[in-house]
Write an enzyme that holds these catalytic residues in place. Structure first.
Site, PDB file in Angstrom:
ATOM      1  N   GLY A   8       0.808  -1.217   0.000  1.00 28.14           N
ATOM      2  CA  GLY A   8       0.000   0.000   0.000  1.00 28.14           C
ATOM      3  C   GLY A   8       0.835   1.257   0.000  1.00 28.14           C
ATOM      4  O   GLY A   8       2.063   1.232  -0.136  1.00 28.14           O
ATOM      5  N   THR A  10       1.594   3.453   2.340  1.00 27.43           N
ATOM      6  CA  THR A  10       2.550   3.682   3.426  1.00 27.43           C
ATOM      7  C   THR A  10       3.880   3.016   3.125  1.00 27.43           C
ATOM      8  O   THR A  10       4.945   3.624   3.241  1.00 27.43           O
ATOM      9  CB  THR A  10       1.981   3.163   4.764  1.00 27.43           C
ATOM     10  OG1 THR A  10       0.772   3.864   5.040  1.00 27.43           O
ATOM     11  CG2 THR A  10       2.964   3.360   5.896  1.00 27.43           C
ATOM     12  N   ASP A  59       3.988  -2.202   8.145  1.00 28.67           N
ATOM     13  CA  ASP A  59       2.878  -2.054   7.216  1.00 28.67           C
ATOM     14  C   ASP A  59       2.010  -0.884   7.651  1.00 28.67           C
ATOM     15  O   ASP A  59       2.172  -0.354   8.754  1.00 28.67           O
ATOM     16  CB  ASP A  59       2.056  -3.344   7.183  1.00 28.67           C
ATOM     17  CG  ASP A  59       1.281  -3.537   5.888  1.00 28.67           C
ATOM     18  OD1 ASP A  59       1.216  -2.596   5.071  1.00 28.67           O
ATOM     19  OD2 ASP A  59       0.729  -4.636   5.689  1.00 28.67           O
ATOM     20  N   GLY A  60       1.090  -0.509   6.804  1.00 27.13           N
ATOM     21  CA  GLY A  60       0.108   0.515   7.118  1.00 27.13           C
ATOM     22  C   GLY A  60      -1.182  -0.143   7.558  1.00 27.13           C
ATOM     23  O   GLY A  60      -1.249  -1.353   7.765  1.00 27.13           O
ATOM     24  N   LYS A  72      -7.216  -3.854   7.839  1.00 28.94           N
ATOM     25  CA  LYS A  72      -6.206  -3.824   6.780  1.00 28.94           C
ATOM     26  C   LYS A  72      -6.760  -4.534   5.564  1.00 28.94           C
ATOM     27  O   LYS A  72      -7.746  -5.223   5.636  1.00 28.94           O
ATOM     28  CB  LYS A  72      -4.939  -4.564   7.239  1.00 28.94           C
ATOM     29  CG  LYS A  72      -4.253  -3.920   8.414  1.00 28.94           C
ATOM     30  CD  LYS A  72      -2.963  -4.581   8.797  1.00 28.94           C
ATOM     31  CE  LYS A  72      -2.032  -4.854   7.670  1.00 28.94           C
ATOM     32  NZ  LYS A  72      -1.758  -3.774   6.740  1.00 28.94           N
ATOM     33  N   GLY A  73      -6.085  -4.374   4.463  1.00 28.10           N
ATOM     34  CA  GLY A  73      -6.457  -5.115   3.267  1.00 28.10           C
ATOM     35  C   GLY A  73      -7.215  -4.326   2.242  1.00 28.10           C
ATOM     36  O   GLY A  73      -7.786  -4.900   1.323  1.00 28.10           O
ATOM     37  N   GLY A  74      -7.209  -3.001   2.366  1.00 30.71           N
ATOM     38  CA  GLY A  74      -7.868  -2.195   1.350  1.00 30.71           C
ATOM     39  C   GLY A  74      -7.332  -2.487  -0.039  1.00 30.71           C
ATOM     40  O   GLY A  74      -8.043  -2.385  -1.027  1.00 30.71           O
ATOM     41  N   GLY A  75      -6.059  -2.891  -0.108  1.00 32.02           N
ATOM     42  CA  GLY A  75      -5.438  -3.253  -1.377  1.00 32.02           C
ATOM     43  C   GLY A  75      -5.592  -4.729  -1.722  1.00 32.02           C
ATOM     44  O   GLY A  75      -5.085  -5.183  -2.743  1.00 32.02           O
ATOM     45  N   GLU A  81      -0.470 -10.179   4.294  1.00 30.05           N
ATOM     46  CA  GLU A  81      -0.089  -9.263   5.373  1.00 30.05           C
ATOM     47  C   GLU A  81      -0.257  -9.931   6.735  1.00 30.05           C
ATOM     48  O   GLU A  81       0.580  -9.765   7.625  1.00 30.05           O
ATOM     49  CB  GLU A  81      -0.936  -7.983   5.292  1.00 30.05           C
ATOM     50  CG  GLU A  81      -0.601  -7.133   4.089  1.00 30.05           C
ATOM     51  CD  GLU A  81      -1.562  -5.982   3.863  1.00 30.05           C
ATOM     52  OE1 GLU A  81      -1.171  -5.040   3.158  1.00 30.05           O
ATOM     53  OE2 GLU A  81      -2.702  -6.008   4.385  1.00 30.05           O
TER      54      GLU A  81
END
Length: 192
Positions: A8, A10, A59-60, A72-75, A81
């Site tokens: 992502g 970040t 990670d972001g 998490k996991g928008g991508g 992750e």
């Protein structure tokens, strides 16, 4: 040092300065995009097949609640992750000032198996498939749009659904530190 690199915006900001510093690190990337970026900046990147632990994962996150639970996991890389974060001795999350929230809220990213997809979606009221729904490992990406409420309860409910590979709720027990960027300042929250 063995370092896990997330996916992502970040991590995309983090990788170039890591490359410039020429640190003695070996990296594992959670996505093909992160791997390509890290290699382009001179980092040593290895496949995550024969490595059983990492010293650090960075990670972001899409959201962080006051207790340290994450979404998490928008991508769409939440499965990788999660594996990398769980293998790390320390998991450091870096977020901008808009990511901390009082309560986590939808959407929660999901990775689903293709096999039995309609049945899995039937068991997940409020989940919708994304337009570009394929992960690097062949899974299908969906988003859960129901009430999050207590993240631990929702996490347990999601984990009980056959066909759901992984979800984007990360427990605070996985997180060591959250760094929150606020302009030129960084707020540090020690979680675990």
């Amino acid at each position: 040092m063995w370092v896990g690199l997330g996916t992502g915006t970040t991590v995309a900001e983090l990788v170039p300065p890591l490359g410039v510093r020429r640190l003695d690190i070996t990296c594992v990337a959670t996505s093909p995009a992160t791997e390509q970026l890290a290699l382009a900046h001179g980092l040593d990147v290895r496949p995550f097949t024969d490595i059983d632990r990492l010293d650090l994962a960075i990670d972001g996150a899409d959201q962080v609640d006051p207790a340290g639970w994450l979404i998490k996991g928008g991508g769409g890389a939440q499965t990788r992750e999660r594996i990398v974060a769980a293998a790390a001795d320390r998991f450091v999350v870096i977020v901008s000032s808009d990511k901390p929230v009082d309560r986590l809220h939808a959407p929660v990213p999901l990775e689903l198996l293709v096999f039995g997809l309609a049945a899995t979606l039937h068991a997940l009221p409020g989940a919708t498939l994304r337009d570009a729904p394929v992960t690097p490992d062949g899974g299908v990406v969906a988003d859960y749009h129901g009430e999050v409420g207590d993240p631990a309860t929702l996490s347990a409910l999601l984990e009980a659904v056959p066909g759901l590979v992984s979800h984007g709720l990360f427990p605070s027990a996985m997180v060591s530190t959250v760094l929150i960027g606020r302009g030129d300042e960084v707020e540090t929250r020690q979680i675990g």
